[in-house]
Design an enzyme around this catalytic site. Structure first.
Site, PDB file in Angstrom:
ATOM      1  N   ASP A  33       0.858  -1.191   0.000  1.00 26.24           N
ATOM      2  CA  ASP A  33       0.000   0.000   0.000  1.00 26.24           C
ATOM      3  C   ASP A  33       0.897   1.246   0.000  1.00 26.24           C
ATOM      4  O   ASP A  33       2.118   1.142   0.063  1.00 26.24           O
ATOM      5  CB  ASP A  33      -0.942   0.005   1.220  1.00 26.24           C
ATOM      6  CG  ASP A  33      -0.199   0.115   2.542  1.00 26.24           C
ATOM      7  OD1 ASP A  33       0.850  -0.544   2.690  1.00 26.24           O
ATOM      8  OD2 ASP A  33      -0.654   0.850   3.443  1.00 26.24           O
ATOM      9  N   HIS A  81       1.422  -8.933  -3.258  1.00 27.00           N
ATOM     10  CA  HIS A  81       0.398  -7.903  -3.028  1.00 27.00           C
ATOM     11  C   HIS A  81       1.136  -6.575  -2.921  1.00 27.00           C
ATOM     12  O   HIS A  81       1.460  -6.103  -1.831  1.00 27.00           O
ATOM     13  CB  HIS A  81      -0.366  -8.229  -1.738  1.00 27.00           C
ATOM     14  CG  HIS A  81      -1.535  -7.317  -1.467  1.00 27.00           C
ATOM     15  ND1 HIS A  81      -2.798  -7.578  -1.937  1.00 27.00           N
ATOM     16  CD2 HIS A  81      -1.639  -6.148  -0.784  1.00 27.00           C
ATOM     17  CE1 HIS A  81      -3.631  -6.614  -1.544  1.00 27.00           C
ATOM     18  NE2 HIS A  81      -2.933  -5.730  -0.831  1.00 27.00           N
ATOM     19  N   ASP A 130       0.925 -17.623  -3.673  1.00 26.45           N
ATOM     20  CA  ASP A 130       1.578 -16.641  -4.539  1.00 26.45           C
ATOM     21  C   ASP A 130       0.549 -15.993  -5.465  1.00 26.45           C
ATOM     22  O   ASP A 130       0.635 -16.082  -6.679  1.00 26.45           O
ATOM     23  CB  ASP A 130       2.704 -17.315  -5.338  1.00 26.45           C
ATOM     24  CG  ASP A 130       3.553 -16.297  -6.080  1.00 26.45           C
ATOM     25  OD1 ASP A 130       3.409 -15.088  -5.793  1.00 26.45           O
ATOM     26  OD2 ASP A 130       4.355 -16.711  -6.943  1.00 26.45           O
ATOM     27  N   GLU A 183       2.025  -9.980   0.805  1.00 27.74           N
ATOM     28  CA  GLU A 183       2.358  -8.560   0.682  1.00 27.74           C
ATOM     29  C   GLU A 183       3.865  -8.388   0.916  1.00 27.74           C
ATOM     30  O   GLU A 183       4.546  -9.304   1.383  1.00 27.74           O
ATOM     31  CB  GLU A 183       1.551  -7.718   1.682  1.00 27.74           C
ATOM     32  CG  GLU A 183       1.725  -6.216   1.438  1.00 27.74           C
ATOM     33  CD  GLU A 183       0.623  -5.337   2.045  1.00 27.74           C
ATOM     34  OE1 GLU A 183      -0.262  -5.849   2.740  1.00 27.74           O
ATOM     35  OE2 GLU A 183       0.678  -4.110   1.802  1.00 27.74           O
TER      36      GLU A 183
HETATM   37  O1  9MR Z   1      -4.400  -3.849   0.252  1.00 32.42           O
HETATM   38  C1  9MR Z   1      -4.367  -3.731   1.674  1.00 32.42           C
HETATM   39  C2  9MR Z   1      -2.997  -4.096   2.199  1.00 32.42           C
HETATM   40  O2  9MR Z   1      -2.028  -3.226   1.683  1.00 32.42           O
HETATM   41  C3  9MR Z   1      -3.019  -4.129   3.724  1.00 32.42           C
HETATM   42  O3  9MR Z   1      -1.804  -4.578   4.259  1.00 32.42           O
HETATM   43  C4  9MR Z   1      -4.137  -5.032   4.189  1.00 32.42           C
HETATM   44  C5  9MR Z   1      -4.220  -5.125   5.699  1.00 32.42           C
HETATM   45  O4  9MR Z   1      -4.461  -3.928   6.320  1.00 32.42           O
HETATM   46  O5  9MR Z   1      -5.366  -4.608   3.670  1.00 32.42           O
HETATM   47  C6  9MR Z   1      -5.422  -4.613   2.259  1.00 32.42           C
HETATM   48  O6  9MR Z   1      -6.644  -4.125   1.847  1.00 32.42           O
HETATM   49  C7  9MR Z   1      -7.715  -5.038   1.974  1.00 32.42           C
HETATM   50  C8  9MR Z   1      -8.688  -4.551   3.025  1.00 32.42           C
HETATM   51  O7  9MR Z   1      -8.100  -4.505   4.294  1.00 32.42           O
HETATM   52  C9  9MR Z   1      -9.912  -5.446   3.033  1.00 32.42           C
HETATM   53  N1  9MR Z   1     -10.487  -5.522   1.721  1.00 32.42           N
HETATM   54  C10 9MR Z   1      -9.577  -6.053   0.700  1.00 32.42           C
HETATM   55  C11 9MR Z   1      -8.348  -5.196   0.598  1.00 32.42           C
HETATM   56  C12 9MR Z   1      -7.334  -5.826  -0.376  1.00 32.42           C
HETATM   57  O8  9MR Z   1      -7.633  -5.618  -1.681  1.00 32.42           O
HETATM   58  O1  9MR Z   2       2.911  -6.292   9.484  1.00 30.99           O
HETATM   59  C1  9MR Z   2       1.634  -6.033  10.028  1.00 30.99           C
HETATM   60  C2  9MR Z   2       1.167  -7.260  10.768  1.00 30.99           C
HETATM   61  O2  9MR Z   2       1.993  -7.502  11.891  1.00 30.99           O
HETATM   62  C3  9MR Z   2      -0.278  -7.107  11.200  1.00 30.99           C
HETATM   63  O3  9MR Z   2      -0.727  -8.326  11.743  1.00 30.99           O
HETATM   64  C4  9MR Z   2      -1.122  -6.710   9.998  1.00 30.99           C
HETATM   65  C5  9MR Z   2      -2.592  -6.516  10.323  1.00 30.99           C
HETATM   66  O4  9MR Z   2      -2.767  -5.442  11.175  1.00 30.99           O
HETATM   67  O5  9MR Z   2      -0.633  -5.519   9.427  1.00 30.99           O
HETATM   68  C6  9MR Z   2       0.665  -5.649   8.925  1.00 30.99           C
HETATM   69  O6  9MR Z   2       1.086  -4.433   8.411  1.00 30.99           O
HETATM   70  C7  9MR Z   2       0.472  -3.964   7.215  1.00 30.99           C
HETATM   71  C8  9MR Z   2       0.011  -2.556   7.497  1.00 30.99           C
HETATM   72  O7  9MR Z   2      -1.035  -2.564   8.419  1.00 30.99           O
HETATM   73  C9  9MR Z   2      -0.388  -1.815   6.242  1.00 30.99           C
HETATM   74  N1  9MR Z   2       0.627  -1.872   5.254  1.00 30.99           N
HETATM   75  C10 9MR Z   2       1.012  -3.228   4.904  1.00 30.99           C
HETATM   76  C11 9MR Z   2       1.526  -3.969   6.111  1.00 30.99           C
HETATM   77  C12 9MR Z   2       1.997  -5.373   5.745  1.00 30.99           C
HETATM   78  O8  9MR Z   2       0.954  -6.220   5.416  1.00 30.99           O
END
Ligand code: 9MR
Ligand code: 9MR
Ligand code: ZN
Length: 550
Positions: free
Chosen positions: A164, A487, A524, A533
Site C-alpha cells: 500500500d 500484493h 503466490d 504482501e
Molecule cells: O491492500 C491492503 C494491504 O495493503 C493491507 O496490508 C491489508 C491489511 O491492512 O489490507 C489490504 O486491503 C484489503 C482490506 O483490508 C480489506 N479488503 C480487501 C483489501 C485488499 O484488496
Molecule cells: O505487518 C503487520 C502485521 O503484523 C499485522 O498483523 C497486519 C494486520 O494489522 O498488518 C501488517 O502491516 C500492514 C500494514 O497494516 C499496512 N501496510 C502493509 C503492512 C503489511 O501487510
C-alpha cells in the site's frame, strides 16, 4: 546411470538455497523424495561430479507436513556453480558457493527501498529500467480531525510502507533502526557496493542517501510540542493502481483525543533520530544536529506522555493500524539510543531504572518486530562502547543474548528445514520473523562468535531463498523460482509481468486456521495480502543479515 545428466529434469523434490552458500558454512539440501540413497553434486558448467553424499533418514516436519531427508554436503568448499542430482528423482536448481555470494542479493534487497520512494519520479535503472513510475502524493497533506490540528502541511517524501502507499511512523521505527544499524555494524563490508541511486552523492555511502529519503519525511511528522503523529495515509486503501493515480486526500492521522500524538510513534521516532544523529555526523554536521534536536524534543514529549497508545483507527480511517498495547519498549529503545549518542545521564538513568523489567533482557523465544523493540534497546546499550556503561547491565545483556542465540540455534538444528519457527509462529510476516531471528544470531556474534551462529543464520537465509516446502524463493528476482505475484500495487498495476525486484513477501500465515499445516499457508497470488504482501520492515532484517554475511 545411462541417462545423460543434461537430460535429467529439475525436480521440486530437491530443495537447495537457490542463491548459494558461503564456503566455510555447513551446507544442506532438503529432499522430500523417498527414493535415492545418495546425491551427486555436479559442477554446473562441466556437468562433472565433484562429490557424492548420502541422503539422510526421513524426518517428519509438523510445520509443513513434509517428510524431509537432509543431504549434508558441507565438505564442498571450492567456489563454483553446482547442482545436486539424485538418480530416479532429478536435479536441483543451480546454486553458487562463494565468499561474496550474497553481495548482489544485498544490493537488490537494499535497492528495493528506491522502489518504495514517495513524492519523486522513480526508476529502478540501471539494473531494472522497466520498473518506474511518476512522482506521487505531491499535494500538501490535510490534518485529519484525529490529529488535533486543522489546515494542511507539507509532508512529501518517505517510503511507501508496503504493497500500500501509506506511510506509518511506527513501522519506520524498526525498519530505519535496522537499516541504520546495518551501516553502523557492517560499513566495511558494504563499502564497495554502490546502489546507483539517482541522487547518489560523492563521499556519502549510498545506503545513507537512501535512508535519508525516508528520514526527511519522518521529520515532517513531528509536532511543535515534540510529539509525532501516527501516520500519513489516505482514508482508505486504494485499489490496485499506480501511486500517481492515487488522488484521494493525504491525511495526517492522530489518536483522536488529546494529546493526539502517541508514545509508540514518538518513541520510535526518537530512537531513529538518535541513531541518525551519530551516523550522519561525519557527513553532514548540520543534519546530525537537526536529528538530535528532533530526538531530544521527542524525548521531552515522551517524559510527559509515557503511555499514550494508538489503539484502533479513528473514525473514518481504514488503513493499516500498527496499534500496539505496550509503549514501554519504544521508550526504553529511545532512551538507549539517546544515551548511546549523547552519553547524557538523563537517558542513562532511565535505561538503568527500567531495563530489568524484561527478564531475560533478550529472549530466544521472541524476535524483535514492529511492536517489539526491547531487543533493540538492549543490544544498542550493550554495544554502545561508552565508558560509563553499567558493567552489570552489559554483562546481563551479553549473557542473555548468547543464551537466546543458543536457543535459536537449537531450534534450527531440530527443525527439518533448519529454521527456528515454532509451529505456532507462522503468523502475518513469518518470513520476517525468520529474518529477525537470523539478525539476533548475527548480533550475538558481536558478543561471542560461535560458528553455529553464522551457520544458523545462513540456514534461515537459505530457507528464504528457496530451501522450503514450496522450493520457491520468497524474494522477488532472487533465485531460479521466486514469488511472482506479491500484493504490491506497483507490481500489480504496471505493464511488466514480473514483480518489482528485491522484495521479500510476508510468507506463510496460518492465522488460527488448522489446515493445511501452517508453513503451507502461503499463496503466490496478488490478492493474498495476509501472506504475499511486501513491507519495508520485512526487507530490513534481510538487508542486515545479507550485509553481515559478506
Ligand atoms: O491492500 C491492503 C494491504 O495493503 C493491507 O496490508 C491489508 C491489511 O491492512 O489490507 C489490504 O486491503 C484489503 C482490506 O483490508 C480489506 N479488503 C480487501 C483489501 C485488499 O484488496
Ligand atoms: O505487518 C503487520 C502485521 O503484523 C499485522 O498483523 C497486519 C494486520 O494489522 O498488518 C501488517 O502491516 C500492514 C500494514 O497494516 C499496512 N501496510 C502493509 C503492512 C503489511 O501487510
Ligand atoms: Zn507516494
Amino acid at each position: 546411470m545411462i541417462l545423460a545428466s543434461s537430460l535429467m529434469l529439475q525436480s521440486d523434490q530437491i530443495r537447495v538455497c537457490q542463491v548459494g552458500y558461503l564456503p566455510q558454512e555447513t551446507k544442506f539440501a532438503m529432499v522430500v523424495a523417498m527414493t535415492g540413497q545418495s546425491a551427486v553434486i555436479k559442477d554446473a558448467r562441466t556437468d562433472k561430479a565433484v562429490g557424492t553424499f548420502p541422503v539422510g533418514f526421513a524426518v517428519s516436519d509438523p510445520s509443513t507436513g513434509d517428510l524431509v531427508r537432509p543431504v549434508d554436503f558441507s565438505a564442498v568448499k571450492t567456489p563454483g556453480a553446482y547442482y545436486l542430482e539424485i538418480e530416479g528423482v532429478g536435479k536441483s536448481y543451480t546454486f553458487r558457493i562463494a565468499k561474496d555470494v550474497f553481495a548482489p542479493v544485498y544490493r537488490i534487497a537494499m535497492r528495493s527501498y528506491l522502489g518504495q520512494r514517495c513524492g519523486v519520479d522513480v526508476s529502478m535503472a540501471p539494473d531494472f529500467p522497466e520498473y518506474n513510475y511518476k512522482a506521487c502524493h505531491l499535494a500538501d497533506a490535510e490534518f485529519h480531525a484525529s490529529s488535533g490540528k486543522t489546515g494542511t502541511r507539507k509532508c512529501v517524501g518517505g517510503w511507501h510502507d508496503a504493497g500500500d502507499f501509506g506511510r506509518y511512523i511506527v513501522n519506520c521505527g524498526i525498519t530505519m533502526g535496522t537499516l541504520l544499524w546495518t551501516y553502523e555494524l557492517y560499513e566495511p563490508k558494504i563499502r564497495g557496493i554502490g546502489l546507483a541511486l539517482p541522487d547518489s552523492k560523492k563521499g556519502v555511502p549510498d545506503i545513507l542517501t537512501e535512508i535519508k529519503w525516508n528520514l526527511d519525511w519522518m521529520l515532517t511528522m513531528q509536532d511543535d510540542d515534540g510529539g509525532v503523529w501516527h501516520k500519513a495515509t489516505t482514508a482508505n486503501f486504494p485499489g490496485f493502481i499506480l501511486p500517481v493515480d492515487d488522488k484521494a486526500p493525504m491525511l495526517i492521522v492522530g489518536t483522536g483525543t488529546a494529546p493526539y500524538k502517541n508514545t509508540t510513534a514518538t518513541g520510535d521516532f526518537a530512537a531513529v533520530c538518535a541513531i541518525a544523529s551519530r551516523v550522519y555526523r561525519r557527513f553532514d554536521r548540520g543534519y546530525s544536529d537537526k536529528c538530535l534536536a528532533s530526538a531530544e524534543r521527542a524525548w521531552s514529549w515522551l517524559a510527559q506522555n509515557p503511555s499514550v497508545r494508538y489503539g484502533r483507527n479513528p473514525q473514518g480511517i481504514n488503513t493499516g493500524g500498527y496499534g500496539d498495547s505496550n509503549t514501554a519498549d519504544e521508550v526504553l529503545w529511545a532512551a538507549a539510543e539517546l544515551y548511546r549518542t549523547t552519553g547524557k545521564k538523563l537517558y542513562h538513568d532511565y535505561f538503568l531504572a527500567n531495563y530489568k523489567k524484561w527478564t531475560p533482557t533478550v529472549d530466544g523465544a521472541k524476535a524483535q518486530g514492529w511492536p517489539e523493540l526491547a531487543n533493540m534497546a538492549m543490544y544498542t546499550y550493550a554495544l554502545s562502547g561508552r565508558k560509563d556503561v553499567d558493567p552489570k547491565a552489559v554483562e546481563a545483556i551479553r549473557a542473555d543474548s548468547i543464551k537466546a542465540a543458543d536457543d535459536i540455534v537449537e531450534r534450527v538444528q531440530g527443525n527439518a528445514y533448519r529454521i527456528p519457527l515454532k509451529v505456532d509462529e507462522y503468523y502475518w510476516g513469518s518470513n520476517a520473523v525468520v529474518a529477525n531471528y537470523a539478525m539476533m544470531l548475527f548480533i550475538a556474534r558481536k558478543f561471542q562468535d560461535k560458528p553455529s551462529y553464522l551457520n544458523g543464520a545462513m540456514d534461515m537465509v537459505h530457507y528464504l531463498f528457496g530451501r522450503n516446502t514450496f522450493n520457491t524463493s520468497y524474494v522477488t528476482h532472487v533465485g531460479s523460482k521466486y514469488a511472482m505475484n506479491p500484493h504490491h500495487r506497483p507490481s500489480a498495476a504496471d505493464k511488466v509481468t514480473k514483480p518489482w525486484p528485491g522484495l521479500i513477501v510476508g510468507g506463510p500465515n496460518a492465522d488460527r486456521r488448522t489446515s493445511p499445516p501452517p508453513a503451507r499457508q502461503w499463496q503466490d497470488v496478488a490478492a493474498s495480502y495476509t501472506t504475499n504482501e511486501t513491507a519495508i520492515n520485512w526487507n530490513a532484517p534481510l538487508v542486515f543479515v545479507l550485509a553481515g554475511s559478506l
